[in-house]
Design an enzyme around this catalytic site. Structure first.
Site, PDB file in Angstrom:
ATOM      1  N   GLY A  94       9.886 103.276 -40.962  1.00 54.14           N
ATOM      2  CA  GLY A  94       8.844 103.974 -40.224  1.00 54.14           C
ATOM      3  C   GLY A  94       9.347 105.275 -39.629  1.00 54.14           C
TER       4      GLY A  94
ATOM      5  CB  SER B  78       5.886 111.332 -37.606  1.00 51.79           C
ATOM      6  OG  SER B  78       5.108 110.147 -37.430  1.00 51.79           O
ATOM      7  N   GLY B  79       7.579 110.843 -35.254  1.00 51.05           N
ATOM      8  CA  GLY B  79       7.735 110.169 -33.983  1.00 51.05           C
ATOM      9  C   GLY B  79       9.133 109.648 -33.701  1.00 51.05           C
TER      10      GLY B  79
ATOM     11  CE1 TYR C  74       2.051  98.594 -30.855  1.00 49.93           C
ATOM     12  CE2 TYR C  74       1.949  98.688 -28.457  1.00 49.93           C
ATOM     13  CZ  TYR C  74       2.568  99.021 -29.644  1.00 49.93           C
ATOM     14  OH  TYR C  74       3.719  99.772 -29.624  1.00 49.93           O
TER      15      TYR C  74
END
Length: 244
Positions: free
Chosen positions: A13, A16-17, A150
């Site tokens: 993952g 980005s970020g 979440y």
């Protein structure tokens, strides 16, 4: 000497970020880095920016066969993994009363199932003493309205780390959790309206959101030999939000 010199690192993952910032920090500290992302265009752009020493493979962490293909690439090019960051995750908000089956399936497929198989399928490649770092969230400790599902998926991450820490001797790795608070990432900026973000800043004792690089700095410590006796712990990088 760079703290990750000659190490082979995987960051899932990382288009980005926080994942991207982590891959960049690892690169800067001398690691050979392999990264994944679900969208080819975004991943290609990230790898182009990160430059030599970073290899990107399109991979959905919730699909075990895609993880297998990714790890085959790591095996062929590097032969081992010294640092594994299971960072791939998704966040979706829904008020309680409007939660759907699809939302639950999506969150738990990536955040929980994806994390489980990201580590389990890496086991044959992990070097002795490998550092495994899971990305949690302060939402697991202090969930916001609309993010309960979440938060539950991230609470599972903490439980997995506690259990997997007991396997340190058997499998030869150590595992820890980095739990960021609100961080200025594209994902958060797309998910949360600006006025809510402004309010969130007021609730954080340090008075601001985190920058992805600040989370990456903590992850780099856990990846390094400086944290060689740290196992089964959770580290909060939230400006004090979930600690008060």
């Amino acid at each position: 000497m760079a703290v990750l010199e000659d190490k082979v690192a995987v960051v899932t993952g990382a288009s980005s970020g926080i994942g991207f910032a982590t891959a960049r920090a690892f690169r800067d500290e001398g690691a050979t880095v392999f990264v994944t992302g679900r969208r080819k265009d975004a991943l290609d752009a990230a790898v182009a920016e990160l430059g030599p020493g970073v290899t990107g493979v399109v991979c959905d962490a919730s699909v075990p066969s895609e993880l297998d293909a990714f790890y085959n690439t790591v095996r062929d090019r590097a032969g081992r993994i010294d640092v594994l960051v299971a960072n791939a995750g998704v966040g979706t908000a829904a008020p309680f009363g409007e939660v759907t089956e699809d939302l639950i399936d999506s969150l738990f497929a990536t955040n929980v199932k994806g994390t489980i198989f990201t580590l389990q399928q890496a086991l044959p490649l992990l070097s002795t003493g490998a550092s495994v770092i899971l990305t949690g969230s302060t939402a697991a400790t202090r969930p916001s309205l609309g993010l309960e599902i979440y938060a539950a998926s991230k609470a599972a991450i903490r439980t997995l780390a506690r259990g997997w820490a007991l396997s340190a001797r058997t499998h030869g790795f150590r595992v820890n959790v980095v739990s960021p608070g609100s961080t200025r990432t594209p994902g958060l900026l797309e998910l949360v309206p600006p006025e809510i973000l402004k309010q969130a800043e007021g609730d954080i004792p340090l008075g601001r959101l985190a920058e992805p690089e600040e989370i990456a700095a903590l992850t780099t410590f856990l990846a390094s030999d400086a944290s060689s006796y740290v196992n089964g712990a959770e580290f909060f990088a939230d400006g004090g939000y979930a600690q008060a």
